[in-house]
Design an enzyme around this catalytic site. Structure first.
Site, PDB file in Angstrom:
ATOM      1  N   SER A 180       9.664 -25.096  23.714  1.00  0.00           N
ATOM      2  CA  SER A 180      10.573 -25.426  24.814  1.00  0.00           C
ATOM      3  C   SER A 180      11.956 -24.917  24.449  1.00  0.00           C
ATOM      4  CB  SER A 180      10.562 -26.942  25.079  1.00  0.00           C
ATOM      5  OG  SER A 180      11.366 -27.272  26.192  1.00  0.00           O
ATOM      6  N   THR A 181      12.944 -25.794  24.351  1.00  0.00           N
ATOM      7  CA  THR A 181      14.313 -25.370  24.073  1.00  0.00           C
ATOM      8  C   THR A 181      14.385 -24.576  22.772  1.00  0.00           C
ATOM      9  OG1 THR A 181      14.998 -27.469  25.069  1.00  0.00           O
ATOM     10  CG2 THR A 181      16.692 -26.179  23.953  1.00  0.00           C
ATOM     11  N   HIS A 206       8.247 -23.851  28.007  1.00  0.00           N
ATOM     12  CA  HIS A 206       8.883 -24.502  29.145  1.00  0.00           C
ATOM     13  C   HIS A 206       9.994 -23.613  29.706  1.00  0.00           C
ATOM     14  CE1 HIS A 206       7.715 -28.668  27.319  1.00  0.00           C
ATOM     15  NE2 HIS A 206       6.681 -28.051  27.878  1.00  0.00           N
ATOM     16  N   MET A 300      12.692 -29.854  22.949  1.00  0.00           N
ATOM     17  CA  MET A 300      13.010 -31.271  23.076  1.00  0.00           C
ATOM     18  C   MET A 300      11.797 -32.036  23.590  1.00  0.00           C
ATOM     19  SD  MET A 300      15.360 -31.661  26.503  1.00  0.00           S
ATOM     20  CE  MET A 300      14.657 -31.467  28.154  1.00  0.00           C
ATOM     21  N   ASP A 303       6.167 -33.198  24.166  1.00  0.00           N
ATOM     22  CA  ASP A 303       5.050 -32.433  24.726  1.00  0.00           C
ATOM     23  C   ASP A 303       4.368 -31.609  23.635  1.00  0.00           C
ATOM     24  OD1 ASP A 303       3.314 -31.428  26.626  1.00  0.00           O
ATOM     25  OD2 ASP A 303       4.640 -29.773  27.174  1.00  0.00           O
TER      26      ASP A 303
END
Length: 369
Positions: A180-181, A206, A300, A303
């Site tokens: 993600s991030t 993401h 973050m 998940d």
């Protein structure tokens, strides 16, 4: 590791040439008691002065500004003031391409800019997501370009996992990644390390809708493997990386003769994410079992931690990115703390370890092209 449970107040500077967007972001971010908007600038010159005077924790930055585009401004100020920056981007191809440039240059996240006509009706849901991502950005490690620490470090010793579930028949070999991030930088750094004949790789990163296609195209130009945005029904093949489309559906693998194919499925967000790493990883655990190797990268939230644990319990091998090389140590930490990850490694060590783990499997089933 002891972490404070009391969130700090995050000071945010908004940089956008649109007065309406500045107003909307100011109102929305200020509604969060853990966010303080310390200023709003309409151009890069004003923004740089405010950065020096106000010392914000996070900057939200418009990708497209008339005097200096967002990425040029980012490249100018980030080496001088390593402040986590979240890009605000339009749902256009040019906006997506520029946003990916910005992420590779050191921005930590992308927030899509809704059409002004839809701001009023969609504001509450939009701002809840933006506030969460701005708060997460405050703890991000800013990394310029694709550089990551290269000094060798000993991996963390694996913690015991939960008891293994009964093993199903193992499907063909497959590698799986979730991020993600910070994942744009991370994937850009490690995917070129995989050889052209490597087992198939499936990824959930993401990203907003319409951004994963340009991102996959960018990666395809830097890798020896083929990289593309996955489509429903795609065959999973050796030497090919399939990235889940951002936005509306989850991605999972399903049986396809002696191999797998991609299925994109409707469904609610899982761990506040769609597509979700957990959904993909759970399908990998069910079908590939001990012939799967998976890794959780920077991001973050949580998940992927449950799905990674399912892969480990099915006999697959599992890794997590370490804290030092993660932009945001959220998803990897969750995977480490619940026993899903066998080992935590620096980012640049992950590709070789994944391939080595796959070669060590006692019962290998090759995927036929």
């Amino acid at each position: 590791m002891v972490r404070s449970s009391a969130p700090r107040v995050v000071k945010v500077l908004i940089v956008d040439d649109s007065a309406m967007v500045r107003k909307v972001l100011t109102m929305g971010l200020s509604s969060d008691r853990f966010i303080q908007v310390v200023g709003a600038a309409s151009n890069p010159d004003t923004a740089w002065k405010m950065i020096q005077d106000l010392r914000p924790d996070v900057i939200t930055l418009d990708v497209e500004m008339p005097e200096m585009d967002g990425i040029s401004f980012l490249r100018a100020f980030l080496p001088k003031a390593r402040i986590p920056t979240v890009m605000i981007s339009a749902h256009t191809r040019d906006g997506a391409q520029t946003s990916i440039d910005a992420m590779e240059a050191g921005a930590v996240d992308i927030i899509p800019k809704p059409a002004l006509a839809g701001l009023a009706s969609g504001l509450p849901a939009m701002m809840a997501d933006i506030c969460a991502r701005v708060r997460a950005a405050a703890d991000a490690h800013v990394m310029l370009g694709r550089t990551h620490p290269s000094a060798p470090r000993a991996p963390l010793a694996a913690r015991p996992s939960a008891p293994r579930a009964p093993r199903a028949a193992a499907g063909p070999e497959i590698l799986a990644l979730g991020s993600s991030t910070g994942g744009v930088q991370a994937l850009g750094a490690i995917l070129p390390m995989f050889p052209a004949d490597c087992p198939p790789i499936v990824i959930v990163q993401h990203m907003p809708e319409a951004f994963t296609g340009p991102f996959a195209n960018r990666l395809d130009g830097t890798c020896t493997v083929t990289v593309r945005e996955a489509q429903d029904g795609d065959t999973v093949e050796p030497g090919c990386v399939l990235i889940a489309p951002g936005g509306k559906r989850h991605m999972e693998i399903v049986p396809n003769g002696r191999g797998y194919r991609i299925r994109l499925v409707e469904g609610p967000a899982v761990c506040f994410s769609r597509p979700s790493v957990d959904v993909l990883f759970n399908s990998v655990a069910r079908l590939a079992g001990p012939n799967a190797v998976a890794a959780i990268l920077t991001g973050m939230g949580r998940d992927g931690s449950a799905g990674l644990l399912a892969i480990r319990q099915a006999g697959g091998r599992t890794l997590a990115q370490d804290e030092e090389t993660s932009v945001v140590y959220g998803m990897p930490m969750a995977a480490w703390e619940n026993g899903a990850a066998e080992v935590a490694l620096p980012l640049e060590d992950i590709p070789a370890r994944m391939l080595a783990m796959l070669a060590q499997r006692p019962h290998r089933t090759e995927l036929r092209a």
